[in-house]
Design a protein around this motif. Structure first.
Motif, short mmCIF file in Angstrom:
data_model
loop_
_atom_site.label_atom_id
_atom_site.label_comp_id
_atom_site.label_asym_id
_atom_site.label_seq_id
_atom_site.Cartn_x
_atom_site.Cartn_y
_atom_site.Cartn_z
N UNK A 141 1.68 20.43 137.33
CA UNK A 141 1.46 18.93 137.34
C UNK A 141 2.71 18.31 138.08
N UNK A 142 3.03 17.21 138.13
CA UNK A 142 3.97 16.31 139.00
C UNK A 142 4.32 15.09 138.06
N UNK A 143 3.73 14.78 137.15
CA UNK A 143 4.01 13.48 136.37
C UNK A 143 4.14 13.65 135.03
N UNK A 144 5.50 13.52 134.18
CA UNK A 144 5.47 13.76 132.93
C UNK A 144 4.67 12.63 131.85
N UNK A 145 4.23 13.29 130.69
CA UNK A 145 3.58 12.38 129.92
C UNK A 145 4.34 12.68 128.60
N UNK A 146 4.00 11.69 127.65
CA UNK A 146 4.39 11.75 126.40
C UNK A 146 5.94 11.82 126.37
N UNK A 147 6.61 12.89 125.66
CA UNK A 147 7.83 12.90 125.80
C UNK A 147 8.39 14.02 126.35
N UNK A 148 7.43 14.60 127.38
CA UNK A 148 8.12 15.54 128.45
C UNK A 148 9.13 14.99 129.25
N UNK A 149 9.87 16.09 129.54
CA UNK A 149 11.23 15.68 130.39
C UNK A 149 10.61 15.32 131.85
N UNK A 150 11.76 14.64 132.56
CA UNK A 150 11.25 14.28 133.59
C UNK A 150 11.12 15.42 134.83
N UNK A 151 11.73 16.56 134.45
CA UNK A 151 11.84 17.62 135.20
C UNK A 151 10.65 18.69 134.97
N UNK A 152 9.59 18.33 134.14
CA UNK A 152 8.43 19.04 133.68
C UNK A 152 7.82 19.87 135.04
N UNK A 153 7.63 19.31 136.10
CA UNK A 153 7.19 19.93 137.13
C UNK A 153 7.95 21.30 137.59
N UNK A 154 9.40 20.92 137.56
CA UNK A 154 10.16 22.48 137.72
C UNK A 154 10.14 23.45 136.58
N UNK A 155 9.78 22.71 135.25
CA UNK A 155 9.86 23.71 134.14
C UNK A 155 8.79 24.62 134.41
N UNK A 156 7.57 23.99 134.65
CA UNK A 156 6.25 24.66 134.58
C UNK A 156 6.52 25.83 135.82
N UNK A 157 6.97 25.36 136.97
CA UNK A 157 7.08 26.23 137.97
C UNK A 157 8.14 27.46 137.88
N UNK A 158 9.03 27.20 137.02
CA UNK A 158 10.04 28.14 136.74
C UNK A 158 9.20 29.08 135.72
N UNK A 159 8.29 28.62 134.80
CA UNK A 159 7.70 29.59 133.91
C UNK A 159 6.61 30.43 134.78
N UNK A 160 5.90 29.92 135.61
CA UNK A 160 4.97 30.61 136.33
C UNK A 160 5.64 31.64 137.13
N UNK A 161 6.77 31.44 137.79
CA UNK A 161 7.63 32.55 138.59
C UNK A 161 7.93 33.66 137.72
N UNK A 162 8.08 33.74 136.45
CA UNK A 162 8.49 34.50 135.49
C UNK A 162 7.46 35.68 135.53
N UNK A 163 6.38 35.25 135.92
CA UNK A 163 5.02 36.07 135.97
C UNK A 163 4.62 36.60 137.29
N UNK A 164 4.39 35.52 138.10
CA UNK A 164 3.97 35.85 139.41
C UNK A 164 4.79 36.46 140.34
#
Length: 319
Positions: A141-164
């Motif tokens: 995703x690129x747009x934070x919702x709720x109380x998500x931090x503004x860098x949510x896009x990069x947090x998700x990407x970092x998580x994905x990279x741990x696996x792929x």
């Protein structure tokens, strides 16, 4: 060791991990697994539910998958599910599985759409599944919702990279047919970490939702943005189908009919659909599609067993 032998290795290691967890030892062994990646609303959840033949994943708006879900499918004579964090409890009602995933997600991440890299481990036993280990990851995703931090896009990407980025991880890149494939987040990540396409397979969803007069034939024939292992098209249940509790067996029959009757896809029908995708993934997970992975698995298993034995036999230092 042939494909049959390597497939038999998975339940063995599962049992070893269970046994050592019971005595407080960490059985950390990276076995082949399949990371399911895609943007929000790409259809990842529906693909996984079709594999299991049950509705069991949380649904809703925004980021629904907020922790990695390590899903081990085990072919067995009876059907039930187990969570690693609820050891010994068997779930036969898959609505309870969904509620437990939601509760365990909220326990670690809170209720305001936060994310966490700490996985939830779920094992499903069923006569209707093939032996597979899949990891369902948060939708990009690129747009934070709720109380998500503004860098949510990069947090998700970092998580994905741990696996792929792991060489023994196959990438299931899920993209919707009714969006421009050139903008697919899943394919972008896959190309970055697997430029030769040795361990990526494309999945095209929502073929039935394309504008009238358009189709994805060039994609499914691997002519547009080709992948070494190509693309497989699937047709998931619509939201109306889900709300109406349409049986997944009936949905798979409708999927088969769609490919057999569609003028643009009927020549590909035998290489499309959820059952074919499961078969391909099962073969990919237990073959030498990842360079040197079988040797790596054997060496890691030997090293891990040695460390387990050492941990048991060596006296522990006094507290």
């Amino acid at each position: 060791m042939g494909n049959r032998g390597m497939e038999d290795l998975i339940p063995l290691v599962n049992r070893l991990q269970d046994a050592f967890s019971a005595i407080g030892q960490n059985a950390d062994l990276d076995l082949p697994q399949i990371a399911v990646v895609g943007g929000q609303s790409a259809g990842k959840s529906s693909v996984l539910e079709n594999f299991v033949g049950r509705d069991f994943l949380p649904r809703g708006s925004g980021i629904v998958t907020r922790r990695p879900l390590v899903l081990q499918l085990v072919n067995a004579t009876t059907e039930y599910a187990e969570f690693l964090h609820c050891k010994g409890k068997k779930f036969t009602d898959f609505e309870e599985v969904r509620l437990e995933i939601e509760a365990e997600t909220d326990r670690v991440t809170g209720t305001n759409k936060g994310i966490s890299p700490v996985p939830i481990n779920l094992r499903v036993y069923s006569p209707h599944v093939l032996n597979l280990t899949l990891v369902d990851l948060p939708g990009m995703t690129k747009v934070p919702v709720g109380d998500q931090p503004p860098d949510i896009e990069f947090q998700i990407r970092d998580m994905l990279m741990q696996f792929v980025t792991k060489e023994n991880c196959l990438i299931l890149a899920v993209s919707p047919a009714n969006s421009d494939l050139a903008n697919s987040d899943a394919l972008k990540v896959a190309k970055e970490v697997d430029p030769q396409g040795q361990r990526t397979i494309g999945v095209i969803t929502k073929l039935d939702l394309m504008d009238e007069g358009t189709d994805a034939r060039d994609v499914l024939e691997n002519k547009l943005l080709p992948l070494r292992r190509g693309y497989i098209g699937v047709v998931n249940r619509s939201q109306k189908d889900i709300d109406g509790k349409k049986d997944i067996t009936a949905a798979l029959a409708a999927e088969r009919k769609f490919f057999l009757s569609h003028p643009s896809y009927r020549h590909l029908a035998d290489r499309m659909g959820t059952p074919y995708l499961q078969k391909v993934l099962n073969q990919m997970e237990f073959c030498s599609c990842c360079p040197g992975w079988s040797t790596m698995v054997r060496s890691r298993l030997t090293a891990t067993c040695a460390s387990w034995i050492q941990a048991i036999l060596l006296p522990r230092p006094p507290k």
